[in-house]
Design a protein around this motif. Structure first.
Motif, mmCIF file in Angstrom:
data_model
loop_
_atom_site.group_PDB
_atom_site.id
_atom_site.type_symbol
_atom_site.label_atom_id
_atom_site.label_comp_id
_atom_site.label_asym_id
_atom_site.label_seq_id
_atom_site.Cartn_x
_atom_site.Cartn_y
_atom_site.Cartn_z
ATOM 1 N N TYR A 1 0.852 -1.173 0.000
ATOM 2 C CA TYR A 1 0.000 0.000 0.000
ATOM 3 C C TYR A 1 0.898 1.235 0.000
ATOM 4 N N SER A 2 0.406 2.278 -0.619
ATOM 5 C CA SER A 2 1.152 3.525 -0.566
ATOM 6 C C SER A 2 0.926 4.156 0.800
ATOM 7 N N TYR B 1 -5.360 10.218 0.793
ATOM 8 C CA TYR B 1 -6.796 9.950 0.725
ATOM 9 C C TYR B 1 -7.206 8.780 1.612
ATOM 10 N N GLY B 2 -6.311 8.322 2.453
ATOM 11 C CA GLY B 2 -6.614 7.124 3.221
ATOM 12 C C GLY B 2 -6.789 7.371 4.699
ATOM 13 N N ASP C 1 3.274 2.029 -3.440
ATOM 14 C CA ASP C 1 2.855 0.664 -3.118
ATOM 15 C C ASP C 1 3.381 -0.346 -4.121
ATOM 16 N N THR D 1 -2.220 6.650 4.759
ATOM 17 C CA THR D 1 -2.191 5.745 3.610
ATOM 18 C C THR D 1 -2.728 6.430 2.355
ATOM 19 N N ASN D 2 -2.549 5.747 1.215
ATOM 20 C CA ASN D 2 -2.997 6.268 -0.081
ATOM 21 C C ASN D 2 -2.439 7.660 -0.317
ATOM 22 N N CYS D 3 -1.150 7.720 -0.338
ATOM 23 C CA CYS D 3 -0.400 8.970 -0.446
ATOM 24 C C CYS D 3 0.335 8.991 -1.775
ATOM 25 N N TRP D 4 0.161 10.043 -2.560
ATOM 26 C CA TRP D 4 0.888 10.169 -3.827
ATOM 27 C C TRP D 4 0.887 11.611 -4.293
#
Length: 123
Positions: free
Chosen positions: A32-33, A110-111, A53, A98-101
């Motif tokens: 996961y990112s 966004y996580g 990820d 999490t959900n980092c980009w």
């Protein structure tokens, strides 16, 4: 349910180093990112570093390039932020997310967020 727990925040003198840790749990997939954001008093939350990820490539904010390094531990569930040559501007609450980009050159997330760990830089 995904949970993130940060640790490692402390009081450090300018020029000093700290390593933050983030332990992740509750993921159903292996990769996961994930990344680090920070928020100083009176300022908006900003991205610091993101870890992919897919290939564990990293993206760092300009303010920390060359000083901070994000990495994933061998167990894949712990993410670290090694912070060197700390400056007073680095003082903030640091959050794991999490959900980092990056989008348009700006780190976004966004996580799930952790509860944060305080980093104080002062002599």
């Amino acid at each position: 349910q995904v949970q993130l727990v940060e640790s490692g925040g402390d009081l450090v003198q300018p020029g000093g180093s700290l390593r933050l840790s983030c332990v992740a749990s509750g993921f159903t997939s292996g990769y996961y990112s994930i990344g680090w954001f920070r928020q100083a008093p009176g300022k908006e939350r900003e991205g610091v570093s993101c870890l992919s990820d897919t290939d564990d490539s990293t993206v760092d904010a300009d303010a920390v390039k060359g000083r901070f390094t994000i990495s994933r531990g061998k167990d894949k569930n712990t993410v670290y932020l090694q912070m060197n040559n700390l400056k007073s501007d680095d003082a903030a609450v640091y959050y794991c997310v999490t959900n980092c980009w990056p989008e348009g050159g700006i780190l976004q997330a966004y996580g799930t967020w952790g509860q944060g760990t305080q980093v104080t830089v002062s002599s």
